[in-house]
Design an enzyme around this catalytic site. Structure first.
Site, short mmCIF file in Angstrom:
data_model
loop_
_atom_site.label_atom_id
_atom_site.label_comp_id
_atom_site.label_asym_id
_atom_site.label_seq_id
_atom_site.Cartn_x
_atom_site.Cartn_y
_atom_site.Cartn_z
N GLU A 3 0.87 -1.18 0.00
CA GLU A 3 0.00 0.00 0.00
C GLU A 3 0.90 1.22 0.00
O GLU A 3 1.42 1.62 1.05
CB GLU A 3 -0.93 -0.02 1.22
CG GLU A 3 -1.85 -1.24 1.28
CD GLU A 3 -2.81 -1.32 0.11
OE1 GLU A 3 -2.93 -0.34 -0.65
OE2 GLU A 3 -3.45 -2.37 -0.05
N CYS A 8 -1.89 9.31 2.69
CA CYS A 8 -1.45 8.71 1.43
C CYS A 8 -2.42 8.96 0.30
O CYS A 8 -2.03 8.95 -0.87
CB CYS A 8 -1.21 7.21 1.61
SG CYS A 8 -2.66 6.27 2.14
#
Length: 481
Positions: free
Chosen positions: A225, A259
């Protein structure tokens, strides 16, 4: 004893502990390779009680690590998704665990086909510093739901939270089921070399490459991720107040240290000034002050604070216009690591803000003349973790959805796709690989074992040798066509 010797000794101890716990978990998994539904539910309930019983302590620890982290942001962006994710798993776990029936061709009848979802074993989870609660508890929820054991490597940049979560996990779970590993970069590097049955890493693309190389030595499956530069497109007809309000929220949460935060905006050239004015107004309504406002989060540490200032200086030196949004015109340069939002106008490709993931309150604004030009701009670059489109015209929404690639997407919103329990979360290309959340998390940490089953009647013997019989010829005519 010098500081370096103490450091090396402590790292060595942590590495030895990692090795010992890993072996303990492997042996424990061999003794119980397929925990029952009841066991898995009890583990998830235990995790939920840990979060609910210690909510204030967890929030305080994150606040200390950031020097100022909004308590409500921690509740909204970390505690609530973590608890809701556990609730969702508890509700659907029995359904997920059921073997799925698959069809059997006439050629192989009578028989049955099923897929059994088995735990993979010992799972490694590497957690970043920006959302240490959600990004440790989310993967752990999926790992426990799938019946695994888990080792969690916390970030050294969040020492207070990392120490607390280790204490709480050790109090609620046996070490051979869930364990927290703390330590520096040497400990983290060693962690990636362990032959886990699955390794989930959340962090930067650069570090993700190192993690994947280390995992490859053991053929360890990985879920990465990562991040990247997530674009937001403002259409030529969306009400600017709507777009900027949602963009301002998505960029300012956690001071942009997210993110999936919008990393740059593509705005119609003739709407640029309207965008600037509305964005400033919307942001000021959320954060009328910054310096002593506990709703506005600080930058995690001095290193990242200086990195962000370096991005601004680089852009300014190369001709960008910088618009600082500091509603009360406060002096923020007193060491508190609060940083105002900055719009970077007229950015060029040689500027670091257009090359690196920003991860802070800096938002470049790129102008475009047509929607196709905006999509070309996105598609010429590595595939992002998230993509945001603002516009209410359905055909345009569908056009953008079909003609771009990203890990996930929001239409007329930011960030919220991550909070959907029934949507997979993950990147694509340089923004990552694999998914988790909800059922996809259960599947990520499960092995889908195919089981073909015959009983006493064996129709397969009709195709055994000797070959070239009339029956063989009939089978070929029926099934090779």
């Amino acid at each position: 004893m010098t500081a370096n010797v103490v450091h090396l000794t402590e790292s060595k101890k942590q590495i030895q502990q990692t090795a010992r716990i890993f072996e303990e978990q492997r042996q424990a998994f061999r003794r119980n390779p397929d925990p029952s539904l009841t066991e898995r539910r009890e583990n998830l309930k235990r995790l939920k009680r840990l979060l609910l019983d210690n909510e204030d302590r967890l929030i305080e620890a994150v606040d200390r690590d950031f020097s100022c982290r909004s308590a409500d942001e921690t509740r909204i962006a970390e505690q609530m998704p973590s608890v809701q994710g556990i609730n969702y798993a508890l509700k659907h776990l029995a359904e997920w665990m059921k073997p799925s029936r698959r069809s059997v061709s006439m050629l192989f009848q009578p028989a049955s086909n099923k897929v059994h979802y088995q735990p993979v074993g010992v799972v490694g989870i590497i957690v970043p510093w920006n959302y240490p609660l959600m990004l440790s508890m989310g993967p752990l929820t999926a790992a426990l739901a799938a019946g695994n054991r888990a080792m969690i490597k916390m970030s050294e940049f969040t020492p207070h939270f990392s120490a607390l979560i280790k204490e709480l996990i050790e109090d609620r779970f046996p070490q051979d089921l869930v364990s927290v590993i703390n330590g520096d970069a040497d400990v983290a590097a060693d962690f990636t070399t362990r032959p886990f049955d699955h390794l989930l890493f959340t962090g930067s693309t650069a570090v993700g490459r190192h993690v994947m190389r280390a995992a490859a030595e053991n053929l360890t499956p990985v879920t990465l991720e990562l991040g990247g530069k997530s674009p937001a497109i403002v259409s030529d007809d969306v009400p600017m107040r709507d777009a900027t309000e949602r963009l301002a929220f998505g960029k300012a949460v956690n001071a942009g240290q997210t993110c999936v935060a919008p990393d740059y905006v593509l705005c119609p050239a003739d709407r640029l000034q309207t965008f600037i004015d509305e964005f400033r107004t919307r942001l000021a309504s959320m954060y009328p002050t910054l310096r002593d406002n506990n709703d506005y989060t600080a930058i995690i540490n001095e290193r990242h604070y200086q990195r962000l200032n370096g991005l601004l200086e680089d852009a300014r030196s190369k001709g960008a216009k910088i618009v600082e949004i500091n509603p009360a015109a406060e002096n923020l340069g007193d060491g508190g690591r609060k940083m105002a939002m900055h719009l970077v106008l007229n950015p060029t490709e040689d500027m670091r803000v257009m090359q690196e993931e920003i991860f802070g309150p800096i938002l470049p604004v790129v102008t475009y003349a047509s929607l196709d030009q905006a999509l070309d701009y996105i598609n010429d670059r590595p595939r992002p973790l998230a993509l945001y489109y603002f516009g209410y015209e359905k055909d345009a929404q569908d056009y953008v959805t079909r003609n771009t690639h990203a890990g996930g997407m929001c239409i007329n919103d930011t960030l919220m796709h991550v909070a959907q329990d029934d949507l997979p979360f993950g990147g694509v290309g340089e923004s990552g690989m694999g998914h988790y959340h909800g059922k996809e998390g259960f599947l990520t940490f499960s092995h889908a074992k195919s089981v073909y089953s015959r009983q006493r009647i064996n129709s397969g013997r009709f195709v055994y040798p000797p070959y070239n019989t009339p029956f063989h010829k009939m089978v070929y005519r029926m099934f090779i066509r």
